[in-house]
Design an enzyme around this catalytic site. Sequence first.
Site, PDB file in Angstrom:
ATOM      1  N   ASN A 173       9.848  -5.346  16.930  1.00 39.77           N
ATOM      2  CA  ASN A 173       9.405  -4.576  15.773  1.00 39.77           C
ATOM      3  C   ASN A 173       7.944  -4.922  15.494  1.00 39.77           C
ATOM      4  OD1 ASN A 173      10.134  -2.885  13.209  1.00 39.77           O
ATOM      5  ND2 ASN A 173       8.968  -4.640  12.457  1.00 39.77           N
ATOM      6  N   TYR A 177       2.577  -5.841   7.216  1.00 40.29           N
ATOM      7  CA  TYR A 177       3.014  -6.488   5.977  1.00 40.29           C
ATOM      8  C   TYR A 177       1.867  -7.388   5.511  1.00 40.29           C
ATOM      9  CZ  TYR A 177       7.282  -5.577   8.685  1.00 40.29           C
ATOM     10  OH  TYR A 177       8.246  -5.005   9.476  1.00 40.29           O
ATOM     11  N   ARG A 178       1.561  -7.323   4.243  1.00 39.27           N
ATOM     12  CA  ARG A 178       0.453  -8.141   3.782  1.00 39.27           C
ATOM     13  C   ARG A 178       0.838  -9.620   3.816  1.00 39.27           C
ATOM     14  NH1 ARG A 178       0.893  -6.303  -2.551  1.00 39.27           N
ATOM     15  NH2 ARG A 178       2.182  -8.041  -3.276  1.00 39.27           N
ATOM     16  N   ARG A 190       4.960 -10.958   3.303  1.00 42.64           N
ATOM     17  CA  ARG A 190       5.620 -10.104   2.319  1.00 42.64           C
ATOM     18  C   ARG A 190       6.237  -8.886   2.998  1.00 42.64           C
ATOM     19  NH1 ARG A 190       5.832  -6.082  -1.333  1.00 42.64           N
ATOM     20  NH2 ARG A 190       6.359  -6.684  -3.463  1.00 42.64           N
ATOM     21  N   TRP A 191       7.502  -9.034   3.384  1.00 45.15           N
ATOM     22  CA  TRP A 191       8.216  -7.883   3.914  1.00 45.15           C
ATOM     23  C   TRP A 191       9.447  -7.625   3.058  1.00 45.15           C
ATOM     24  CZ3 TRP A 191       8.482 -10.788   9.146  1.00 45.15           C
ATOM     25  CH2 TRP A 191       9.303 -11.907   9.045  1.00 45.15           C
ATOM     26  N   LEU A 192       9.679  -6.379   2.718  1.00 46.74           N
ATOM     27  CA  LEU A 192      10.833  -6.026   1.912  1.00 46.74           C
ATOM     28  C   LEU A 192      12.085  -6.024   2.776  1.00 46.74           C
ATOM     29  CD1 LEU A 192       9.314  -3.194  -0.299  1.00 46.74           C
ATOM     30  CD2 LEU A 192       9.390  -5.658  -0.719  1.00 46.74           C
ATOM     31  N   GLY A 196      11.699  -3.779   9.195  1.00 48.96           N
ATOM     32  CA  GLY A 196      12.163  -4.292  10.470  1.00 48.96           C
ATOM     33  C   GLY A 196      11.987  -5.782  10.640  1.00 48.96           C
ATOM     34  N   GLU A 235       7.758   0.706  18.537  1.00 49.69           N
ATOM     35  CA  GLU A 235       6.339   0.855  18.202  1.00 49.69           C
ATOM     36  C   GLU A 235       5.452   0.520  19.399  1.00 49.69           C
ATOM     37  OE1 GLU A 235       8.539  -0.019  14.399  1.00 49.69           O
ATOM     38  OE2 GLU A 235       8.383  -1.056  16.329  1.00 49.69           O
ATOM     39  N   ASP A 283      -1.828  -3.326  -5.758  1.00 45.56           N
ATOM     40  CA  ASP A 283      -1.110  -2.606  -4.718  1.00 45.56           C
ATOM     41  C   ASP A 283      -1.517  -1.136  -4.685  1.00 45.56           C
ATOM     42  OD1 ASP A 283       0.914  -1.978  -2.747  1.00 45.56           O
ATOM     43  OD2 ASP A 283       1.972  -3.748  -3.457  1.00 45.56           O
TER      44      ASP A 283
END
Length: 483
Positions: A173, A177-178, A190-192, A196, A235, A283
Amino acid sequence: MRSLPAFPDLRTFLDWLEGRGELVPIRDPVALRHEMTAVQLACLRRGGPALRFERPGIPVVANLFGTPARVAAGMGLAPDQVADFGAFLAALRAPAPVEGMRDALSRWPMLRAALATRPRIVAHPPAQQERLPDLTALPVQTPWPEDAGPLITWPVVITRPRDSGPQDLARYNLGVYRMQVIGPDRAIMRWLAHRGGAAHHRTWGAEPMPIAVALGADPALLLSAALPLPETVSEVGFSGVLRGARTELAPATTVPLMVPARAEIILEGWIGAETAPEGPFGDHTGYYNAAEPFPVMQVTAITCRRDPLYLSTVTGRPPDEPSVIGAVFNTLALPTIRAQIPEICDVWLPPEACSYRMAVVRIDKRYPGQARRVMMTLWGMLPQFSYTKMIVVVDGDIDIRNWPDIIWAIATRMDPARDVMLIDGTPMDYLDFAAPRAGLAGKIGIDATNKTGTETTRDWGRLMRLDPGHEARADEILARILA
């Protein structure tokens, strides 16, 4: 399909931009805290060029995709080719059966694109020519006045699931992400939960997960990582289609992953169970988001090219660079959307609505209730509309990129009691603080189409139009007397 050469790395793309007057050096010292943000946004809002800040130490490249034309160029296209390329990608995803040898030969560009999805492994990658001591060597911006600290904003984050190996490239993946820098060898990722990278992290359980971050990747890899691709689409492979050439990868030096061979800078490391409060940061909504715990990356190595470049961006209330990219992605995705919902003529995701929270949809209306069907299909069938909290459906005579047309349709073709559909408890962007519950919110659908059949019991209004011949005559007279 491509009209521009392949750009194997960021440098070749920048050279191409410079030759067209689309890259400008800034030799004055510019502070990484807040000041660089002001310069970037002012340039973007003027439709200005990409920028190369020469004086923070390692040069900083910014505003790379600040115009739709440069986003298209990153895919090797002229702006007027984006829609056709979107149709090509839709066909590549679900090709029609081949009908004879002539048809097979006509599809050679599609076959060539499929072959370009196979990466090439190289032994001596430019991205590993040198090493940097730690994260303090990077010119990381602190974009907004109330931000918690330095923020890496254009990282291509590379992960794989626990039950895969370094060579299982189709299962990698790539996401953007910041990353908040909190020490010389530590950064918060910071990934929600639905992204992925987070999904891969969960598969590793208590075991640390290898991770790599490419800074300053080639434009095709950057845009592939930013696109909301289906989970079944790699990707890494998709970037080969965008680039028009195979992606070059190499083994990382300290973790079991393959990394982009031509990136400017590569961060390698591990992510375990440790978390730290990330934020607050400004943001894409135009607001600061709250601090929340996210996983910490322990950096084990930083490799780079000789004389590396650092790529950065800024997110804020649109217009910003992500909203410019989103507008082009809108055009690119339309053929795939239409392949699944044929009655859709066009879709616009207004940048003022963060490029995804509102959609205006133009349909070829043929029967009562069709507008509601389209709304429910978009929300339920296409993942990219999961966080779209307002959909407005209009007829074919409405210009969906013209706010006066949209408002006129709503005001004259919509009854609030009949034509508004409200749904509660649906998935929503975690950053949407207007939602009463984090990650859950309502959705609203507005049917602003002409009503037909059983949708109304009244005579519907007749549209006023002048004779086209009279309009042409008026243009002729005015052109003569106002010249």
